[in-house]
Design a protein around this motif. Structure first.
Motif, PDB file in Angstrom:
ATOM      1  N   PHE A 168      11.254  11.562   3.491  1.00 47.01           N
ATOM      2  CA  PHE A 168      10.847  11.906   4.856  1.00 47.01           C
ATOM      3  C   PHE A 168      12.103  11.843   5.740  1.00 47.01           C
ATOM      4  O   PHE A 168      12.139  11.161   6.758  1.00 47.01           O
ATOM      5  CB  PHE A 168       9.762  10.953   5.375  1.00 47.01           C
ATOM      6  N   ALA A 169      13.128  12.548   5.293  1.00 50.93           N
ATOM      7  CA  ALA A 169      14.468  12.391   5.867  1.00 50.93           C
ATOM      8  C   ALA A 169      14.612  12.967   7.268  1.00 50.93           C
ATOM      9  O   ALA A 169      15.489  12.546   8.018  1.00 50.93           O
ATOM     10  CB  ALA A 169      15.483  13.064   4.946  1.00 50.93           C
TER      11      ALA A 169
ATOM     12  N   GLY B 251      18.785  10.842  10.537  1.00 51.54           N
ATOM     13  CA  GLY B 251      19.395   9.785  11.360  1.00 51.54           C
ATOM     14  C   GLY B 251      19.616   8.516  10.550  1.00 51.54           C
ATOM     15  O   GLY B 251      20.696   7.913  10.564  1.00 51.54           O
ATOM     16  N   LEU B 252      18.574   8.110   9.803  1.00 54.37           N
ATOM     17  CA  LEU B 252      18.679   6.875   9.014  1.00 54.37           C
ATOM     18  C   LEU B 252      19.750   7.021   7.938  1.00 54.37           C
ATOM     19  O   LEU B 252      20.587   6.136   7.737  1.00 54.37           O
ATOM     20  CB  LEU B 252      17.305   6.565   8.400  1.00 54.37           C
TER      21      LEU B 252
ATOM     22  N   ASP C  19      12.129  16.392   2.630  1.00 51.50           N
ATOM     23  CA  ASP C  19      11.254  16.584   3.794  1.00 51.50           C
ATOM     24  C   ASP C  19      10.573  17.941   3.605  1.00 51.50           C
ATOM     25  O   ASP C  19      10.970  18.717   2.731  1.00 51.50           O
ATOM     26  CB  ASP C  19      12.091  16.586   5.084  1.00 51.50           C
ATOM     27  N   ASN C  20       9.551  18.212   4.418  1.00 53.93           N
ATOM     28  CA  ASN C  20       8.944  19.548   4.318  1.00 53.93           C
ATOM     29  C   ASN C  20       9.109  20.361   5.602  1.00 53.93           C
ATOM     30  O   ASN C  20       8.391  21.318   5.824  1.00 53.93           O
ATOM     31  CB  ASN C  20       7.469  19.473   3.888  1.00 53.93           C
TER      32      ASN C  20
ATOM     33  N   ASP D  78       6.898  18.743  -0.630  1.00 54.32           N
ATOM     34  CA  ASP D  78       5.806  17.905  -0.130  1.00 54.32           C
ATOM     35  C   ASP D  78       5.795  16.602  -0.937  1.00 54.32           C
ATOM     36  O   ASP D  78       5.553  16.620  -2.151  1.00 54.32           O
ATOM     37  CB  ASP D  78       4.494  18.684  -0.308  1.00 54.32           C
ATOM     38  N   LEU D  79       6.043  15.503  -0.255  1.00 53.17           N
ATOM     39  CA  LEU D  79       6.146  14.224  -0.978  1.00 53.17           C
ATOM     40  C   LEU D  79       4.803  13.688  -1.453  1.00 53.17           C
ATOM     41  O   LEU D  79       4.751  12.708  -2.198  1.00 53.17           O
ATOM     42  CB  LEU D  79       6.869  13.193  -0.108  1.00 53.17           C
TER      43      LEU D  79
ATOM     44  N   LEU E   8       0.989   9.704   2.175  1.00 61.62           N
ATOM     45  CA  LEU E   8       2.437   9.773   2.390  1.00 61.62           C
ATOM     46  C   LEU E   8       3.073   8.402   2.177  1.00 61.62           C
ATOM     47  O   LEU E   8       4.175   8.283   1.652  1.00 61.62           O
ATOM     48  CB  LEU E   8       2.755  10.328   3.770  1.00 61.62           C
TER      49      LEU E   8
ATOM     50  N   VAL F 116      15.724   7.757  13.263  1.00 57.69           N
ATOM     51  CA  VAL F 116      16.212   6.383  13.419  1.00 57.69           C
ATOM     52  C   VAL F 116      17.625   6.524  13.988  1.00 57.69           C
ATOM     53  O   VAL F 116      18.422   7.318  13.474  1.00 57.69           O
ATOM     54  CB  VAL F 116      16.292   5.670  12.048  1.00 57.69           C
TER      55      VAL F 116
HETATM   56  C1  LIG Z   1       9.680  10.088  11.522  1.00 58.51           C
HETATM   57  S1  LIG Z   1      10.292  11.514  10.752  1.00 58.51           S
HETATM   58  C2  LIG Z   1      11.619  10.836   9.799  1.00 58.51           C
HETATM   59  C3  LIG Z   1      12.909  10.681  10.554  1.00 58.51           C
HETATM   60  C4  LIG Z   1      14.105  10.267   9.723  1.00 58.51           C
HETATM   61  N1  LIG Z   1      13.882   9.012   9.025  1.00 58.51           N
HETATM   62  C5  LIG Z   1      15.378  10.180  10.544  1.00 58.51           C
HETATM   63  O1  LIG Z   1      15.911   9.073  10.696  1.00 58.51           O
HETATM   64  O2  LIG Z   1      15.863  11.220  11.029  1.00 58.51           O
HETATM   65  C6  LIG Z   1       9.055  11.869   9.534  1.00 58.51           C
HETATM   66  C7  LIG Z   1       9.336  13.106   8.692  1.00 58.51           C
HETATM   67  O3  LIG Z   1       8.319  13.221   7.690  1.00 58.51           O
HETATM   68  C8  LIG Z   1       8.232  14.598   7.360  1.00 58.51           C
HETATM   69  N2  LIG Z   1       6.991  14.848   6.588  1.00 58.51           N
HETATM   70  C9  LIG Z   1       5.706  14.805   7.022  1.00 58.51           C
HETATM   71  N3  LIG Z   1       4.852  15.065   6.018  1.00 58.51           N
HETATM   72  C10 LIG Z   1       5.602  15.294   4.894  1.00 58.51           C
HETATM   73  C11 LIG Z   1       5.286  15.609   3.545  1.00 58.51           C
HETATM   74  N4  LIG Z   1       4.012  15.770   3.145  1.00 58.51           N
HETATM   75  N5  LIG Z   1       6.308  15.758   2.670  1.00 58.51           N
HETATM   76  C12 LIG Z   1       7.587  15.624   3.070  1.00 58.51           C
HETATM   77  N6  LIG Z   1       7.939  15.306   4.348  1.00 58.51           N
HETATM   78  C13 LIG Z   1       6.968  15.153   5.256  1.00 58.51           C
HETATM   79  C14 LIG Z   1       8.287  15.279   8.713  1.00 58.51           C
HETATM   80  O4  LIG Z   1       8.669  16.646   8.596  1.00 58.51           O
HETATM   81  C15 LIG Z   1       9.328  14.411   9.450  1.00 58.51           C
HETATM   82  O5  LIG Z   1      10.609  15.013   9.405  1.00 58.51           O
END
Ligand SMILES: C[S@@+](CC[C@H](N)C(=O)[O-])C[C@H]1O[C@@H](n2cnc3c(N)ncnc32)[C@H](O)[C@@H]1O
Length: 355
Positions: free
Chosen positions: A7-8, A12-13, A29-30, A51-52, A97, A332
């Motif tokens: 879920f990159a 940022g993280l 990520d998707n 899709d994770l 997720l 993050v």
């Molecule tokens: C809170 S953000 C993560 C931010 C990231 N950790 C950063 O520091 O930039 C959550 C992410 O989960 C992704 N996401 C949501 N559902 C998903 C899925 N089924 N498979 C993969 N990624 C998914 C979203 O597109 C989003 O970019």
């Protein structure tokens, strides 16, 4: 040490972990725009659009990792729709997720993991969700702790709090969170972060790519690094009504400072908030409607929000402006990620941390 970022988002993280010395081999990520940004800024890391919640995604990750052992997993699963309703069962498919993160830890047995969530997750269902997460990782052989950390404590000019789970494989030790680096009276402020950036009062709607002044603070120097071109600095061209309304809000004020009958269309919580230049900003969100610059009658640009999130100026965001704001707001703060990375590294490599 090799890391993967689940879920990159734009990363940022993982930017923070890279700066702490980790080799981030993939971000998954998707969201394709976020992944474009990830790819551009992560030094050759793979950006996997998948899709994770689908088991086959892990076969793809295996293929990318090849013979490299995944030492650390970092993850920011969205927690909308979390549920313990019905049979109060964590295995409910609405939590799929999060279940993907358990699956990854079970599969790769990393030395450590970090999971990031909104603070509200700690108390959801009276803490039952948090308790269940701790219990499940414990059963997988990890010492796990969670804590709410404040980004401002690590030098981020923003009052952003996040719930962080840190897990360390039982044979390697116990979690140890990074010590705060800044006391509240020394928190970095909006002005510390933004005062060197062009105000854009005459160039609304067009991208400004030149710095027009030298950096004025140590933080501005840190963010600029060797960057000589300003990216993502385009001011929103608001309607006259928005400009006239926000002009009535003093620095540090919000909708409550407006005269009766003005700005009535937005009268909730953080509406018409003008940042206080002498304080850290409020939590940057994924939209760009409610928070305004401390000095100018406009919302901050993507670059200004990125500064408030501690993304360096050479970290470039791509996609539409709405997508860019979302990527920045979801992230993050890299500086917070950096200190988490150092803390994890200190435990698993038995080095001294920066605490
Ligand atoms: C809170 S953000 C993560 C931010 C990231 N950790 C950063 O520091 O930039 C959550 C992410 O989960 C992704 N996401 C949501 N559902 C998903 C899925 N089924 N498979 C993969 N990624 C998914 C979203 O597109 C989003 O970019």
């Amino acid at each position: 040490m090799y890391a993967i970022d689940l879920f990159a988002g734009c990363g940022g993280l993982s930017k923070g972990f890279m700066d702490a010395g980790f080799d981030v081999i993939a971000g998954i990520d998707n969201d394709s725009a976020a992944l474009e940004t990830f790819k551009l800024n992560h030094n050759g890391a793979a950006a996997l659009n998948a899709d994770l919640s689908k088991p086959e995604t892990f076969d793809e990750i295996d293929r990318i990792a090849g013979s490299r052992h995944i030492d650390v997993i970092i993850a920011g699963p969205p927690c909308q729709g979390f549920s313990l309703t019905g049979p109060r069962n964590f295995d409910d498919k609405r939590n799929k997720l999060y279940l993907a993160v358990f699956e990854a830890v079970k599969r790769y047995k990393p030395q450590a993991f970090i999971i990031e969530n909104v603070p509200g997750m700690a108390t959801l269902y009276n803490g039952e969700i948090r308790g269940e997460i701790l219990k499940r990782f414990k059963a997988l052989g990890y010492n796990v702790e969670c804590r709410i950390l404040a980004a401002a404590d690590y030098g981020v000019p923003q009052m952003r709090k996040r719930l962080i789970f840190m897990g360390i494989r039982e044979d390697l030790g116990a979690p140890c969170f990074p010590a705060p680096q800044f006391a509240p009276e020394n928190y970095r402020t909006c002005r510390d972060a933004l005062s060197d950036l062009p105000g854009l009062t005459d160039t609304l709607g067009t991208e400004e790519s030149e710095y027009t002044s030298a950096p004025k603070t140590e933080y501005q120097r840190l963010m600029r690094g060797g960057c000589s071109v300003l990216h993502n600095h385009t001011a929103t061209n608001h309607t006259q009504m928005v400009k006239d309304t926000i002009a009535l809000v003093p620095e540090g004020g919000n909708y409550r400072d407006l005269p009766k009958g003005v700005g009535e269309s937005r009268r909730f919580h953080e509406a018409w908030t003008r940042y206080d230049g002498n304080k850290p900003s409020r939590t940057i969100d994924t939209g760009h409607r409610n928070h305004f610059h401390y000095e100018y009658n406009r919302v901050p640009t993507v670059r200004e929000n990125a500064r408030l999130q501690s993304f360096p100026d050479d970290f470039v965001f791509v996609g539409t402006r709405t997508q860019q704001y979302r990527q920045v707001g979801n992230a993050v703060p890299p500086l917070m990620g950096y200190h988490l990375g150092l803390a994890v590294k200190a435990v698993i490599s038995k080095e001294d941390g920066d605490g």
